[in-house]
Design a protein around this motif. Sequence first.
Motif, mmCIF file in Angstrom:
data_model
loop_
_atom_site.group_PDB
_atom_site.id
_atom_site.type_symbol
_atom_site.label_atom_id
_atom_site.label_comp_id
_atom_site.label_asym_id
_atom_site.label_seq_id
_atom_site.Cartn_x
_atom_site.Cartn_y
_atom_site.Cartn_z
ATOM 1 N N PHE A 103 -11.287 31.443 -33.652
ATOM 2 C CA PHE A 103 -10.671 32.504 -32.833
ATOM 3 C C PHE A 103 -11.263 33.786 -33.244
ATOM 4 O O PHE A 103 -11.714 34.593 -32.160
ATOM 5 N N TRP A 104 -11.280 34.156 -34.585
ATOM 6 C CA TRP A 104 -11.901 35.609 -34.959
ATOM 7 C C TRP A 104 -13.273 35.547 -34.278
ATOM 8 O O TRP A 104 -13.727 36.653 -34.113
ATOM 9 N N GLN A 105 -14.119 34.526 -34.646
ATOM 10 C CA GLN A 105 -15.517 34.424 -34.197
ATOM 11 C C GLN A 105 -15.493 34.559 -32.710
ATOM 12 O O GLN A 105 -16.658 35.298 -32.328
ATOM 13 N N ASP A 106 -14.950 33.615 -32.047
ATOM 14 C CA ASP A 106 -15.075 33.604 -30.499
ATOM 15 C C ASP A 106 -13.730 33.464 -29.766
ATOM 16 O O ASP A 106 -13.646 32.254 -29.407
ATOM 17 N N PRO A 107 -12.955 34.391 -29.381
ATOM 18 C CA PRO A 107 -11.629 34.024 -28.887
ATOM 19 C C PRO A 107 -11.777 33.439 -27.600
ATOM 20 O O PRO A 107 -10.911 32.577 -27.106
ATOM 21 N N TYR A 108 -12.887 33.695 -26.724
ATOM 22 C CA TYR A 108 -12.959 33.155 -25.499
ATOM 23 C C TYR A 108 -13.290 31.762 -25.547
ATOM 24 O O TYR A 108 -12.607 31.169 -24.581
ATOM 25 N N GLN A 109 -13.834 31.118 -26.620
ATOM 26 C CA GLN A 109 -13.973 29.685 -26.619
ATOM 27 C C GLN A 109 -13.044 28.895 -27.462
ATOM 28 O O GLN A 109 -12.982 27.936 -27.158
ATOM 29 N N HIS A 110 -12.310 29.824 -28.343
ATOM 30 C CA HIS A 110 -11.393 29.142 -29.108
ATOM 31 C C HIS A 110 -9.828 29.949 -29.143
ATOM 32 O O HIS A 110 -9.560 30.651 -29.913
ATOM 33 N N PRO A 111 -9.153 29.973 -28.134
ATOM 34 C CA PRO A 111 -8.149 30.719 -27.889
ATOM 35 C C PRO A 111 -6.938 30.040 -28.632
ATOM 36 O O PRO A 111 -7.230 28.737 -28.886
ATOM 37 N N PRO A 112 -5.860 30.623 -29.177
ATOM 38 C CA PRO A 112 -4.742 30.048 -29.894
ATOM 39 C C PRO A 112 -4.248 28.938 -28.930
ATOM 40 O O PRO A 112 -3.958 28.943 -27.701
ATOM 41 N N SER A 113 -3.745 27.894 -29.765
ATOM 42 C CA SER A 113 -3.244 26.704 -29.122
ATOM 43 C C SER A 113 -1.997 27.055 -28.364
ATOM 44 O O SER A 113 -1.013 27.794 -28.800
ATOM 45 N N GLY A 114 -2.095 26.664 -27.255
ATOM 46 C CA GLY A 114 -0.830 27.019 -26.445
ATOM 47 C C GLY A 114 -0.693 28.289 -25.729
ATOM 48 O O GLY A 114 0.277 28.813 -25.202
ATOM 49 N N GLY A 115 -1.778 29.048 -26.188
ATOM 50 C CA GLY A 115 -1.677 30.547 -25.656
ATOM 51 C C GLY A 115 -2.631 30.669 -24.367
ATOM 52 O O GLY A 115 -2.898 29.866 -23.706
ATOM 53 N N GLU A 116 -2.719 32.213 -24.411
ATOM 54 C CA GLU A 116 -3.267 32.684 -23.155
ATOM 55 C C GLU A 116 -4.736 32.477 -22.950
ATOM 56 O O GLU A 116 -5.485 32.605 -24.030
ATOM 57 N N ASN A 117 -5.526 32.051 -21.990
ATOM 58 C CA ASN A 117 -6.845 31.937 -21.872
ATOM 59 C C ASN A 117 -7.380 33.313 -21.902
ATOM 60 O O ASN A 117 -6.913 34.077 -21.032
ATOM 61 N N LEU A 118 -8.534 33.537 -22.431
ATOM 62 C CA LEU A 118 -8.845 34.773 -22.847
ATOM 63 C C LEU A 118 -9.710 35.401 -21.566
ATOM 64 O O LEU A 118 -9.533 36.643 -21.064
ATOM 65 N N HIS A 119 -10.212 34.566 -20.700
ATOM 66 C CA HIS A 119 -10.669 34.895 -19.448
ATOM 67 C C HIS A 119 -9.660 35.222 -18.619
ATOM 68 O O HIS A 119 -9.548 36.631 -17.674
ATOM 69 N N ALA A 120 -8.488 34.823 -18.564
ATOM 70 C CA ALA A 120 -7.191 35.264 -17.867
ATOM 71 C C ALA A 120 -6.903 36.499 -18.275
ATOM 72 O O ALA A 120 -6.443 37.606 -17.446
ATOM 73 N N PHE A 121 -6.554 36.661 -19.535
ATOM 74 C CA PHE A 121 -6.275 37.921 -20.174
ATOM 75 C C PHE A 121 -7.315 39.038 -19.690
ATOM 76 O O PHE A 121 -6.686 40.073 -19.222
ATOM 77 N N GLU A 122 -8.491 38.918 -19.666
ATOM 78 C CA GLU A 122 -9.449 39.883 -19.569
ATOM 79 C C GLU A 122 -9.296 40.445 -17.989
ATOM 80 O O GLU A 122 -9.294 41.577 -17.684
ATOM 81 N N GLN A 123 -8.965 39.453 -17.077
ATOM 82 C CA GLN A 123 -8.868 39.787 -15.786
ATOM 83 C C GLN A 123 -7.559 40.501 -15.556
ATOM 84 O O GLN A 123 -7.835 41.545 -14.763
ATOM 85 N N ARG A 124 -6.550 40.123 -16.207
ATOM 86 C CA ARG A 124 -5.275 40.800 -15.954
ATOM 87 C C ARG A 124 -5.440 42.360 -16.419
ATOM 88 O O ARG A 124 -4.943 43.242 -15.840
ATOM 89 N N VAL A 125 -6.018 42.308 -17.535
ATOM 90 C CA VAL A 125 -6.478 43.802 -18.197
ATOM 91 C C VAL A 125 -7.086 44.607 -17.120
ATOM 92 O O VAL A 125 -7.096 45.652 -16.771
ATOM 93 N N MET A 126 -8.078 44.060 -16.680
ATOM 94 C CA MET A 126 -9.201 44.708 -15.667
ATOM 95 C C MET A 126 -8.510 45.060 -14.391
ATOM 96 O O MET A 126 -8.790 46.272 -13.857
ATOM 97 N N ASP A 127 -7.385 44.149 -13.832
ATOM 98 C CA ASP A 127 -6.612 44.507 -13.021
ATOM 99 C C ASP A 127 -5.911 45.764 -13.055
ATOM 100 O O ASP A 127 -5.724 46.571 -12.341
#
Length: 186
Positions: A103-127
Amino acid sequence: MPLYALRHGATPTGGFRGRLDDELTAEGWAQMHAGLTDAPAWQAIVSSPLKRCRLFAEQLASQLDLPLTLDEQLRELDFGQWEGRSASDLLADPAQADALSRFWQDPYQHPPSGGENLHAFEQRVMDAWQRHSQIAHQHTVLLVCHAGVIRQLLRLAKREPRSALMQAMVEHGSLHAIPLFAPHSH
């Protein structure tokens, strides 16, 4: 004119606290007040609805007689199964240590188990950014939010790759000037 983001202060317990709704400690309140020592005069305040942000934002808005908007899209990343656990706790758990390192190396490819997808997180922050940066063209806006949101905004403003997300230092109570930028990804 930049848009400013203030990270919430310390909470009673540490660790990953995405969706957990903690209040600030006395130290946390002091950190946030200290973060605003050399701040410009605000004209609007926008806050994450979580108590560690909202309660300070409500007090500041009332004290300065400013409008306050709560924005769900400024919530922290949902850390799934890591919620409430510290990094040291996860590193001591053989089943989680490797996952945390990835996760620390590449959170987009390795999000926390059961957690939010980083692409979705990025999109909501951008919105959220698109809405509030429009206001910031004419008003000095303060966002009261979380480390992950601020890291994402700083990364996007600097046009850094997604792999740089975890590199920005965002301390409790720290204020960050984020230059206005056109939304993009990567």
